[in-house]
Design a protein around this motif. Structure first.
Motif, PDB file in Angstrom:
ATOM      1  N   MET A   1       2.149 -18.679  15.876  1.00 28.28           N
ATOM      2  CA  MET A   1       2.838 -17.421  16.059  1.00 28.28           C
ATOM      3  C   MET A   1       1.795 -16.356  16.404  1.00 28.28           C
ATOM      4  O   MET A   1       0.732 -16.325  15.798  1.00 28.28           O
ATOM      5  N   PRO A   2       2.086 -15.474  17.361  1.00 24.03           N
ATOM      6  CA  PRO A   2       1.143 -14.412  17.715  1.00 24.03           C
ATOM      7  C   PRO A   2       0.841 -13.481  16.534  1.00 24.03           C
ATOM      8  O   PRO A   2       1.695 -13.249  15.676  1.00 24.03           O
ATOM      9  N   HIS A   3      -0.376 -12.968  16.529  1.00 23.53           N
ATOM     10  CA  HIS A   3      -0.859 -12.060  15.481  1.00 23.53           C
ATOM     11  C   HIS A   3      -0.941 -10.645  16.041  1.00 23.53           C
ATOM     12  O   HIS A   3      -1.242 -10.451  17.218  1.00 23.53           O
ATOM     13  N   TYR A   4      -0.749  -9.675  15.179  1.00 20.68           N
ATOM     14  CA  TYR A   4      -0.810  -8.266  15.568  1.00 20.68           C
ATOM     15  C   TYR A   4      -1.543  -7.480  14.491  1.00 20.68           C
ATOM     16  O   TYR A   4      -1.400  -7.760  13.304  1.00 20.68           O
ATOM     17  N   VAL A   5      -2.315  -6.497  14.942  1.00 18.57           N
ATOM     18  CA  VAL A   5      -2.952  -5.535  14.052  1.00 18.57           C
ATOM     19  C   VAL A   5      -2.324  -4.190  14.393  1.00 18.57           C
ATOM     20  O   VAL A   5      -2.265  -3.802  15.572  1.00 18.57           O
ATOM     21  N   VAL A   6      -1.835  -3.497  13.389  1.00 19.51           N
ATOM     22  CA  VAL A   6      -1.167  -2.221  13.602  1.00 19.51           C
ATOM     23  C   VAL A   6      -1.973  -1.128  12.915  1.00 19.51           C
ATOM     24  O   VAL A   6      -2.303  -1.238  11.723  1.00 19.51           O
ATOM     25  N   LEU A   7      -2.308  -0.101  13.676  1.00 17.16           N
ATOM     26  CA  LEU A   7      -3.040   1.061  13.189  1.00 17.16           C
ATOM     27  C   LEU A   7      -2.058   2.221  13.139  1.00 17.16           C
ATOM     28  O   LEU A   7      -1.407   2.511  14.149  1.00 17.16           O
ATOM     29  N   ALA A   8      -1.933   2.871  12.000  1.00 19.14           N
ATOM     30  CA  ALA A   8      -0.890   3.889  11.871  1.00 19.14           C
ATOM     31  C   ALA A   8      -1.390   5.165  11.215  1.00 19.14           C
ATOM     32  O   ALA A   8      -2.316   5.147  10.398  1.00 19.14           O
ATOM     33  N   HIS A   9      -0.728   6.261  11.613  1.00 15.00           N
ATOM     34  CA  HIS A   9      -0.950   7.583  11.030  1.00 15.00           C
ATOM     35  C   HIS A   9       0.355   8.035  10.384  1.00 15.00           C
ATOM     36  O   HIS A   9       1.430   7.813  10.950  1.00 15.00           O
ATOM     37  N   PHE A  10       0.270   8.689   9.233  1.00 12.25           N
ATOM     38  CA  PHE A  10       1.453   9.316   8.667  1.00 12.25           C
ATOM     39  C   PHE A  10       1.845  10.509   9.531  1.00 12.25           C
ATOM     40  O   PHE A  10       0.990  11.269   9.979  1.00 12.25           O
ATOM     41  N   THR A  11       3.128  10.686   9.743  1.00  8.28           N
ATOM     42  CA  THR A  11       3.628  11.911  10.354  1.00  8.28           C
ATOM     43  C   THR A  11       3.691  12.971   9.257  1.00  8.28           C
ATOM     44  O   THR A  11       3.444  12.681   8.080  1.00  8.28           O
ATOM     45  N   ASP A  12       4.052  14.193   9.636  1.00 14.15           N
ATOM     46  CA  ASP A  12       4.223  15.239   8.612  1.00 14.15           C
ATOM     47  C   ASP A  12       5.268  14.802   7.594  1.00 14.15           C
ATOM     48  O   ASP A  12       5.083  14.970   6.389  1.00 14.15           O
ATOM     49  N   GLN A  13       6.356  14.224   8.068  1.00 14.13           N
ATOM     50  CA  GLN A  13       7.399  13.720   7.170  1.00 14.13           C
ATOM     51  C   GLN A  13       6.852  12.624   6.257  1.00 14.13           C
ATOM     52  O   GLN A  13       7.125  12.596   5.064  1.00 14.13           O
ATOM     53  N   GLY A  14       6.070  11.718   6.824  1.00 11.73           N
ATOM     54  CA  GLY A  14       5.518  10.612   6.047  1.00 11.73           C
ATOM     55  C   GLY A  14       4.570  11.058   4.960  1.00 11.73           C
ATOM     56  O   GLY A  14       4.575  10.508   3.854  1.00 11.73           O
ATOM     57  N   ILE A  15       3.759  12.051   5.256  1.00 11.16           N
ATOM     58  CA  ILE A  15       2.803  12.514   4.246  1.00 11.16           C
ATOM     59  C   ILE A  15       3.524  13.316   3.158  1.00 11.16           C
ATOM     60  O   ILE A  15       3.132  13.260   1.989  1.00 11.16           O
ATOM     61  N   ARG A  16       4.595  14.020   3.527  1.00 11.40           N
ATOM     62  CA  ARG A  16       5.361  14.732   2.495  1.00 11.40           C
ATOM     63  C   ARG A  16       5.990  13.748   1.509  1.00 11.40           C
ATOM     64  O   ARG A  16       6.125  14.054   0.330  1.00 11.40           O
ATOM     65  N   GLY A  17       6.360  12.572   1.985  1.00 10.16           N
ATOM     66  CA  GLY A  17       6.961  11.565   1.123  1.00 10.16           C
ATOM     67  C   GLY A  17       6.016  10.440   0.768  1.00 10.16           C
ATOM     68  O   GLY A  17       6.442   9.306   0.556  1.00 10.16           O
ATOM     69  N   VAL A  18       4.727  10.714   0.712  1.00 11.63           N
ATOM     70  CA  VAL A  18       3.717   9.675   0.510  1.00 11.63           C
ATOM     71  C   VAL A  18       3.907   8.920  -0.807  1.00 11.63           C
ATOM     72  O   VAL A  18       3.537   7.753  -0.908  1.00 11.63           O
ATOM     73  N   LYS A  19       4.517   9.555  -1.800  1.00 13.38           N
ATOM     74  CA  LYS A  19       4.743   8.863  -3.069  1.00 13.38           C
ATOM     75  C   LYS A  19       5.688   7.677  -2.912  1.00 13.38           C
ATOM     76  O   LYS A  19       5.704   6.790  -3.751  1.00 13.38           O
ATOM     77  N   GLU A  20       6.452   7.655  -1.829  1.00 11.17           N
ATOM     78  CA  GLU A  20       7.397   6.567  -1.563  1.00 11.17           C
ATOM     79  C   GLU A  20       6.808   5.498  -0.638  1.00 11.17           C
ATOM     80  O   GLU A  20       7.505   4.572  -0.242  1.00 11.17           O
ATOM     81  N   THR A  21       5.534   5.621  -0.305  1.00 10.19           N
ATOM     82  CA  THR A  21       4.958   4.756   0.727  1.00 10.19           C
ATOM     83  C   THR A  21       4.982   3.271   0.355  1.00 10.19           C
ATOM     84  O   THR A  21       5.192   2.420   1.211  1.00 10.19           O
ATOM     85  N   THR A  22       4.801   2.947  -0.907  1.00 11.02           N
ATOM     86  CA  THR A  22       4.840   1.519  -1.273  1.00 11.02           C
ATOM     87  C   THR A  22       6.267   0.982  -1.209  1.00 11.02           C
ATOM     88  O   THR A  22       6.475  -0.172  -0.843  1.00 11.02           O
ATOM     89  N   LYS A  23       7.250   1.804  -1.520  1.00 13.79           N
ATOM     90  CA  LYS A  23       8.651   1.388  -1.357  1.00 13.79           C
ATOM     91  C   LYS A  23       8.977   1.188   0.121  1.00 13.79           C
ATOM     92  O   LYS A  23       9.681   0.243   0.484  1.00 13.79           O
ATOM     93  N   ARG A  24       8.477   2.087   0.956  1.00 17.16           N
ATOM     94  CA  ARG A  24       8.709   1.946   2.405  1.00 17.16           C
ATOM     95  C   ARG A  24       8.021   0.692   2.928  1.00 17.16           C
ATOM     96  O   ARG A  24       8.559   0.000   3.796  1.00 17.16           O
ATOM     97  N   ALA A  25       6.843   0.383   2.414  1.00 18.38           N
ATOM     98  CA  ALA A  25       6.136  -0.831   2.847  1.00 18.38           C
ATOM     99  C   ALA A  25       6.935  -2.075   2.476  1.00 18.38           C
ATOM    100  O   ALA A  25       7.048  -3.012   3.282  1.00 18.38           O
TER     101      ALA A  25
END
Length: 88
Positions: A1-25
């Motif tokens: 199966m093909p492999h992928y590496v994803v590089l990501a930045h939080f948006t303003d919305q994402g950083i405001r809700g950073v406490k939920e990041t593990t739930k989102r993951a």
């Protein structure tokens, strides 16, 4: 199966809700599995990117679909790299 590496930045919305990041993951992992993709590792990082993850998907279209769906939620902006192992 093909492999992928994803590089990501939080948006303003994402950083405001950073406490939920593990739930989102966790939700992202589950969503990926429903279409046959597998998230191997998720790292929260310091430096140029906020999150780096590795995943496998049956094809580029599936990987793109998973990441577009995640992006449409508004918490992350990502860049995806198709990766190959030494044997590939």
């Amino acid at each position: 199966m093909p492999h992928y590496v994803v590089l990501a930045h939080f948006t303003d919305q994402g950083i405001r809700g950073v406490k939920e990041t593990t739930k989102r993951a966790k939700a992202f992992r589950e969503m990926a599995e429903t279409v046959g993709a597998h998230v191997q590792d998720i790292y929260w990082t310091l430096g140029a990117y906020d999150v780096v993850l590795t995943m496998e998907a049956p094809n580029d279209e599936t990987a793109a679909g998973v990441l577009m769906k995640a992006g449409s939620l508004g918490n992350l902006k990502s860049q995806t790299l198709r990766a190959s192992t030494e044997n590939e």
